[in-house]
Write a protein that holds these residues in place. Structure first.
Motif, PDB file in Angstrom:
ATOM      1  N   UNK A  31       0.114 -20.806   6.141  1.00 43.91           N
ATOM      2  CA  UNK A  31       0.808 -20.339   7.335  1.00 43.91           C
ATOM      3  C   UNK A  31       2.048 -21.175   7.635  1.00 43.91           C
ATOM      4  N   UNK A  32       1.935 -22.486   7.476  1.00 43.59           N
ATOM      5  CA  UNK A  32       3.065 -23.373   7.760  1.00 43.59           C
ATOM      6  C   UNK A  32       3.917 -23.633   6.527  1.00 43.59           C
ATOM      7  N   UNK A  33       3.292 -23.474   5.371  1.00 48.05           N
ATOM      8  CA  UNK A  33       3.966 -23.835   4.137  1.00 48.05           C
ATOM      9  C   UNK A  33       5.235 -23.066   3.850  1.00 48.05           C
ATOM     10  N   UNK A  34       5.287 -21.791   4.251  1.00 50.40           N
ATOM     11  CA  UNK A  34       6.480 -20.987   3.984  1.00 50.40           C
ATOM     12  C   UNK A  34       7.726 -21.536   4.637  1.00 50.40           C
ATOM     13  N   UNK A  35       7.605 -22.015   5.854  1.00 55.26           N
ATOM     14  CA  UNK A  35       8.810 -22.415   6.577  1.00 55.26           C
ATOM     15  C   UNK A  35       9.087 -23.902   6.482  1.00 55.26           C
ATOM     16  N   UNK A  36       8.088 -24.666   6.163  1.00 54.78           N
ATOM     17  CA  UNK A  36       8.247 -26.118   6.160  1.00 54.78           C
ATOM     18  C   UNK A  36       9.468 -26.564   5.351  1.00 54.78           C
ATOM     19  N   UNK A  37       9.608 -26.144   4.082  1.00 54.97           N
ATOM     20  CA  UNK A  37      10.801 -26.549   3.333  1.00 54.97           C
ATOM     21  C   UNK A  37      12.102 -26.031   3.935  1.00 54.97           C
ATOM     22  N   UNK A  89      17.741 -16.670   8.485  1.00 54.99           N
ATOM     23  CA  UNK A  89      17.551 -15.606   7.489  1.00 54.99           C
ATOM     24  C   UNK A  89      16.378 -15.907   6.559  1.00 54.99           C
ATOM     25  N   UNK A  90      16.335 -17.132   6.085  1.00 59.51           N
ATOM     26  CA  UNK A  90      15.264 -17.532   5.163  1.00 59.51           C
ATOM     27  C   UNK A  90      13.886 -17.423   5.813  1.00 59.51           C
ATOM     28  N   UNK A  91      13.800 -17.969   7.023  1.00 57.42           N
ATOM     29  CA  UNK A  91      12.506 -17.957   7.715  1.00 57.42           C
ATOM     30  C   UNK A  91      12.023 -16.520   7.905  1.00 57.42           C
ATOM     31  N   UNK A  92      12.927 -15.662   8.366  1.00 60.53           N
ATOM     32  CA  UNK A  92      12.555 -14.268   8.594  1.00 60.53           C
ATOM     33  C   UNK A  92      12.061 -13.608   7.316  1.00 60.53           C
ATOM     34  N   UNK A  93      12.828 -13.788   6.254  1.00 61.95           N
ATOM     35  CA  UNK A  93      12.478 -13.113   5.005  1.00 61.95           C
ATOM     36  C   UNK A  93      11.164 -13.632   4.431  1.00 61.95           C
ATOM     37  N   UNK A  94      11.062 -14.942   4.342  1.00 63.22           N
ATOM     38  CA  UNK A  94       9.855 -15.545   3.757  1.00 63.22           C
ATOM     39  C   UNK A  94       8.609 -15.206   4.575  1.00 63.22           C
ATOM     40  N   UNK A  95       8.782 -15.278   5.878  1.00 64.96           N
ATOM     41  CA  UNK A  95       7.624 -15.089   6.743  1.00 64.96           C
ATOM     42  C   UNK A  95       7.132 -13.645   6.717  1.00 64.96           C
ATOM     43  N   UNK A  96       8.065 -12.720   6.798  1.00 67.81           N
ATOM     44  CA  UNK A  96       7.648 -11.317   6.789  1.00 67.81           C
ATOM     45  C   UNK A  96       7.019 -10.952   5.444  1.00 67.81           C
ATOM     46  N   UNK A  97       7.572 -11.474   4.370  1.00 68.20           N
ATOM     47  CA  UNK A  97       6.947 -11.243   3.068  1.00 68.20           C
ATOM     48  C   UNK A  97       5.528 -11.793   3.025  1.00 68.20           C
ATOM     49  N   UNK A  98       5.388 -12.994   3.529  1.00 68.27           N
ATOM     50  CA  UNK A  98       4.054 -13.617   3.542  1.00 68.27           C
ATOM     51  C   UNK A  98       3.061 -12.786   4.346  1.00 68.27           C
ATOM     52  N   UNK A  99       3.482 -12.348   5.522  1.00 66.16           N
ATOM     53  CA  UNK A  99       2.553 -11.639   6.403  1.00 66.16           C
ATOM     54  C   UNK A  99       2.273 -10.217   5.914  1.00 66.16           C
ATOM     55  N   UNK A 100       3.237  -9.627   5.243  1.00 69.51           N
ATOM     56  CA  UNK A 100       2.975  -8.311   4.649  1.00 69.51           C
ATOM     57  C   UNK A 100       1.911  -8.420   3.565  1.00 69.51           C
ATOM     58  N   UNK A 101       1.910  -9.547   2.871  1.00 69.76           N
ATOM     59  CA  UNK A 101       0.915  -9.747   1.807  1.00 69.76           C
ATOM     60  C   UNK A 101      -0.404 -10.288   2.355  1.00 69.76           C
TER      61      UNK A 101
END
Lengths: 199, 199
Positions: A70-76, A90-102
């Motif tokens: 949950x935290x790993x996507x945005x930490x870097x 932009x990065x946070x939005x893209x990474x997070x939505x991809x993660x949550x869709x999966x």
DNA sequence: GTCTATATTCCGATAGAC
DNA sequence: GTCTATCGGAATATAGAC
């Protein structure tokens, strides 16, 4: 088919972990029975205790793993010195939505399981710390010295995560499942635009 | 002091309902033991079954009540023919934040308890319907015919509700409790401004 | 390591006295 | 209506054979 072979070849320990992740994430700790996990893993109930001693210990492993995801996507992203505020959004939005869709029920799991657990049971502190001391927060403070940087962060995360948390409320039929997914894909492009307007 | 007198004078049935609301809301259905409720209500365990037959029936009462509270604040606002889009945004923000400040764990309770319950167990359908057919949605469609109205609604609700859902994540000490509350009070004024920029 | 059988604890619900 | 005592079932965990 190679996928199936891999599944069959999983060690017992891995099968239990996979099953536990699935059942715990879906139902939460209290509503999960160790029998559910054993059945899902297609193993004998006694093996669960043989490998992991107790339901609680097994849960702890899963919870730490889920928190890291949950935290790993945005930490870097939030600690990157070399990207602008806009790029981070932009990065946070893209990474997070991809993660949550999966992982549709990852966020509701994390948020609802934390409410009872004592503060120290999982080491939440270091995740929290990473946020507070992040480059992102610093950049927000520089850009808008007059407003609390948490506001923007809460807006960003709220717009990203809330739809997944409330999905059960707003979509009834499974037919609306597809609509939901395409809506989230739209949001990947829209959310950064909205957030930039707040800066 | 008159407050205390009122509490003492509550009927047994009311004492059980109050205790059930408190314990269920805090721990969720599965993690709650009827013994917890009896103790909280300061009554005998047998009385719980005498008045409400079963844990499940008691929970159903609480859940319907909580859902009404959760949706009740905005229902009149979103169906009001005589207010503008902007006025609705302001009202929803103000009413909702006030509600959640007074009921910190209402939203996490509602959202997490719904995930397992079968679609029909509580009558969620009519709450959903009220949203879909609301004046608010119509007004959003007129204002921005090119974008899905649900986007703006998800943004508004996400910015309002998400901070309360994630509060357990981001505030550790109780000292930060006050900071949180003043942050939410700030948001009452800020959120409508941000949402209007999206229109 | 894996199974069957069982111990043990916990919890929802009820019986029956007052 | 309210209590004490207890039943009966469910769920976690373990013992012991293979």
């Amino acid at each position: 088919m190679s996928k199936k072979k891999i599944v069959v070849d999983l060690s017992t320990e891995e099968k239990i972990i996979d099953a536990a992740r699935k059942v715990f994430t879906k139902k939460g700790y209290a509503a999960t029975r160790t029998r559910d996990i054993a059945e899902e893993a297609d193993i004998n109930l006694a093996l669960l205790n043989y490998y992991f001693r107790s339901k609680e210990k097994l849960f702890h492993i899963i919870m730490v793993e889920r928190l890291d995801k949950f935290f790993g996507v945005i930490q870097p992203v939030i600690s990157d010195e070399n990207t602008s505020l806009e790029q981070k959004m932009e990065k946070i939005t893209e990474k997070y939505i991809d993660l949550l869709l999966a992982n549709h029920d990852l966020s509701i799991f994390v948020l609802s399981e934390i409410r009872n657990a004592p503060d120290t049971f999982f080491n939440l502190a270091h995740h929290r710390q990473a946020f507070i001391e992040s480059v992102l927060i610093k950049q927000l403070q520089e850009r808008k010295p007059d407003t609390n940087p948490h506001h923007i962060l809460l807006n960003l995360l709220g717009m990203i995560i809330f739809p997944f948390l409330s999905a059960a409320l707003f979509k009834s039929s499974t037919h609306e499942q597809q609509d939901f997914e395409s809506l989230m894909l739209e949001r990947k492009k829209l959310i950064p635009k909205w957030v930039k307007m707040m800066l």
